[in-house]
Design an enzyme around this catalytic site. Structure first.
Site, PDB file in Angstrom:
ATOM      1  CG  ASP A   1       4.841 -66.319  16.221  1.00 38.23           C
ATOM      2  OD1 ASP A   1       3.654 -66.045  15.861  1.00 38.23           O
ATOM      3  OD2 ASP A   1       5.814 -66.224  15.539  1.00 38.23           O
TER       4      ASP A   1
ATOM      5  CD  GLU B   1      -6.113 -70.125  13.571  1.00 40.60           C
ATOM      6  OE1 GLU B   1      -5.210 -69.923  14.029  1.00 40.60           O
ATOM      7  OE2 GLU B   1      -6.625 -70.746  12.697  1.00 40.60           O
TER       8      GLU B   1
ATOM      9  CG  HIS C   1       6.389 -65.050  11.037  1.00 43.86           C
ATOM     10  ND1 HIS C   1       7.204 -64.402  11.912  1.00 43.86           N
ATOM     11  CD2 HIS C   1       5.384 -65.502  12.058  1.00 43.86           C
ATOM     12  CE1 HIS C   1       6.971 -64.638  13.227  1.00 43.86           C
ATOM     13  NE2 HIS C   1       6.022 -65.238  13.368  1.00 43.86           N
ATOM     14  CG  HIS C   2       1.996 -65.104  11.137  1.00 45.39           C
ATOM     15  ND1 HIS C   2       2.143 -65.997  10.320  1.00 45.39           N
ATOM     16  CD2 HIS C   2       2.123 -65.675  12.384  1.00 45.39           C
ATOM     17  CE1 HIS C   2       2.260 -67.272  10.978  1.00 45.39           C
ATOM     18  NE2 HIS C   2       2.175 -66.859  12.201  1.00 45.39           N
TER      19      HIS C   2
ATOM     20  N   GLY D   1     -25.776 -67.926   7.460  1.00 46.43           N
ATOM     21  CA  GLY D   1     -25.983 -69.432   6.802  1.00 46.43           C
ATOM     22  C   GLY D   1     -24.583 -70.038   6.097  1.00 46.43           C
TER      23      GLY D   1
ATOM     24  CG  ASP E   1     -24.579 -86.149   4.094  1.00 44.22           C
ATOM     25  OD1 ASP E   1     -25.177 -85.123   3.797  1.00 44.22           O
ATOM     26  OD2 ASP E   1     -24.825 -87.338   3.640  1.00 44.22           O
TER      27      ASP E   1
ATOM     28  CG  ASN F   1     -29.486 -85.633   3.106  1.00 44.66           C
ATOM     29  OD1 ASN F   1     -28.164 -85.257   3.107  1.00 44.66           O
ATOM     30  ND2 ASN F   1     -30.491 -84.717   3.151  1.00 44.66           N
TER      31      ASN F   1
ATOM     32  CD  GLU G   1     -25.843 -74.861  -1.879  1.00 42.35           C
ATOM     33  OE1 GLU G   1     -26.418 -74.147  -2.660  1.00 42.35           O
ATOM     34  OE2 GLU G   1     -25.362 -74.346  -0.707  1.00 42.35           O
TER      35      GLU G   1
END
Length: 573
Positions: A39, A61, A124-125, A422, A452, A479, A485
């Site tokens: 808004d 965003e 608001h926000h 990264g 994936d 995979n 990780e």
């Protein structure tokens, strides 16, 4: 950049601030605006078509910020619009990535009116404490310049300044646009004068002296090398570097973040140097040279395979955006382009050893391709043989970012990755932005390689690609989870697992009409070779998604080495 659009000849009377801003963006080369409506920015969005710009409209965003990043890497600048608080904070991670990797993104934030802010209204926000500057302060840490438009009298000057900083510094900038400032007037005639994007010229005596010092060591060297890093792409020095490589004949190598900054078809191009992650021949050639001309250095952990360079500052000359370091002598305030141009003009004949003669042959494997699994060692040279001149190639943090090191590019291929920041999922949003930019520039192929796990972070933006009629080819490496990780820590732990998706059905679910997209499932080397040989696929006639199945335990050698180094550092902390 900097060309005055013919329509600005009519803008001699006062015009609204929002229109002024958008016309300036148009003049700088922006044609698509990323973002999400809210808004506090809705009235500002109404001005976009009038300035000749296209509203993209993203799913969120964060993805819009990633898309703006990808667009800017192709077009040289981009624009993103969010709403105050909730919208801008959602984009903060993407903007931080653009700041880290030196990508010029203009972030426009629609804010509450100046009256509401001055009266500290409980809107608001907001955080409910009357502080309307808190988010601006956050972005000041990840933007090269921050302005808030509060007075029409200086609005045009502030806009021109912040846009110049965005381009010159090659980093994001932040423009706070309160809702009541959108329609305030500024002088339109100012738009007839382009924003000055020129860099200050180097002091002649200083530049000449720095170049003479460089030439002293260059002429004494017997086996020098050129190492091209991220700064060449970020600071638009590709043309100067190309001339230097061709004229000198010096063996040339790139870092992972330097991909796309060198014509890899040149006879003296030798491959990717990343410390222990390099192949043996590249590593020995670079580390045994008696002089390294390191252009645009950025020696981050992933760019150096865990800080594994084995080079000495005593035989290194570093050319940065606005400085040169010759061994241990530092020369600030000399612009990169000027120094390189001077060096090329005065270099003369060099006495150096012949350059490398690299090969892009597929590795021998002695297995049946009909049933053989697709491995990283086999895949990435194969991709290099399939690429075409002018392609734009995006790779996601993880296996793809490391695998692309072994891919030999044809001429004029541009590479997009986020090696330093990264943030997983970045590449899907960036693919949208790159595809928009490619369409504006001539519709070159856009190719995305994403794991994936990363894909699940930002898959919604496939919907935007479909809505915008874009035609990238998206390779989802299936995979079973977060491979990078796993190699760092927790190989069998649940937190590195993901829910397996039916990606082909996902494309349909995003609303694509029958016949306007294609999906492919590839599990063997023969299947991938057949797909690459199919011109109906390779010509990229529509949006395409390829499920590319690879073993869970397989990864590029450089990723394994980098992950091992990261694991050791974590263990020591």
């Amino acid at each position: 950049m900097g060309d005055v659009d013919i329509r600005t000849s009519e803008l001699v009377s006062p015009i609204d601030i929002a229109e002024y801003l958008y016309v300036r963006l148009y003049q700088l080369g922006v044609r698509s605006i990323q973002g999400v409506p809210g808004d506090y920015n809705l009235v500002a969005l109404d001005y976009i078509p009038k300035a000749g710009l296209k509203w993209v409209g993203n799913c969120n965003e964060l993805n819009a910020g990633y898309s703006a990043d990808g667009y800017a890497r192709i077009k040289g600048i981009s624009a993103l619009i969010t709403t105050f608080g909730v919208g801008e904070l959602s984009a903060a991670n993407a903007i931080a990535g653009s700041y880290s990797e030196r990508v010029p993104v203009v972030h426009i934030v629609g804010e509450p009116s100046t009256a509401s802010q001055n009266n500290r209204q409980l809107l608001h926000h907001t955080l409910g404490n009357g502080d309307f500057d808190v988010f601006e302060k956050i972005f000041a840490q990840i933007s090269t310049s921050v302005v808030k438009i509060r007075d029409p009298a200086n609005a045009a000057t502030m806009i021109d300044h912040v846009l110049r900083e965005c381009v010159i510094q090659s980093r994001p900038v932040y423009i706070g646009l309160p809702s009541d400032m959108v329609t305030k007037k500024v002088e339109g005639a100012r738009l007839k004068t382009p924003i000055d994007l020129s860099l200050p010229e180097n002091p002649k005596e200083k530049e000449d002296y720095v170049v003479s010092v460089v030439l002293k060591y260059l002429h004494a060297a017997k086996n020098p090398v050129i190492l091209v890093d991220a700064g060449v792409n970020r600071h638009n020095a590709q043309a100067e570097v190309h001339k230097l490589i061709k004229k000198s004949g010096i063996p040339t190598f790139i870092t992972p973040m330097g991909k796309g900054g060198v014509d890899e078809t040149l006879p003296n191009y030798g491959g990717v140097y990343a410390g222990t992650g390099s192949n043996k021949g590249v590593r020995e050639r670079v580390e045994e040279s008696d002089l390294i001309l390191n252009i645009g250095p950025l020696q981050s952990d992933f760019n150096t395979t865990g800080f594994s360079y084995r080079t000495s500052q005593l035989n290194t000359i570093e050319f940065d955006r606005d400085s040169v370091q010759v061994r241990y002598s530092y020369y600030p305030e000399v612009q990169l382009k000027g120094v390189l141009q001077n060096l090329i003009a005065t270099m003369g004949e060099l006495n150096i050893e012949p350059g490398p003669t690299p090969s892009n042959a597929l590795p021998a494997n002695g297995v049946d391709h009909e049933t053989a699994e697709i491995t990283h060692e086999w895949l990435w040279p194969m991709v290099g043989n399939w690429l075409r001149e002018g392609d734009i190639v995006l790779t996601e943090t993880g296996t793809a970012n490391f695998g692309i090191w072994e891919t030999r590019f044809p001429k004029n291929v541009q590479a997009i990755s986020q090696v330093l920041w990264g943030s997983i999922g970045y590449s899907v949003g960036a693919c949208l932005g790159a595809a928009l930019a490619a369409r504006e520039l001539g519709d070159n192929r856009v190719l995305l390689f994403v794991g994936d796990g990363s894909f699940q972070m930002t898959a919604q933006e496939i919907s935007t690609m479909i809505r915008q009629g874009l035609k990238p080819i998206v390779f989802v490496i299936c995979n079973n989870g977060y491979t990078i990780e796993r190699f760092i820590h927790g190989w069998d732990d649940e937190y590195n697992d993901i829910q397996l998706w039916h990606h082909d059905e996902l494309v349909w679910a995003f609303g694509n009409d029958h016949g306007k997209y294609k999906t492919h499932k590839v599990k063997t080397r023969a299947q991938l070779q057949a797909l690459f040989a199919d011109e109906a696929f390779a010509s990229a006639p529509c949006f395409q998604l390829v499920e590319l199945y690879m073993p869970l335990e397989d990864a590029p050698a450089a990723l394994k080495l980098t992950a091992e180094a990261a694991a050791k550092r974590n263990a020591k902390q």
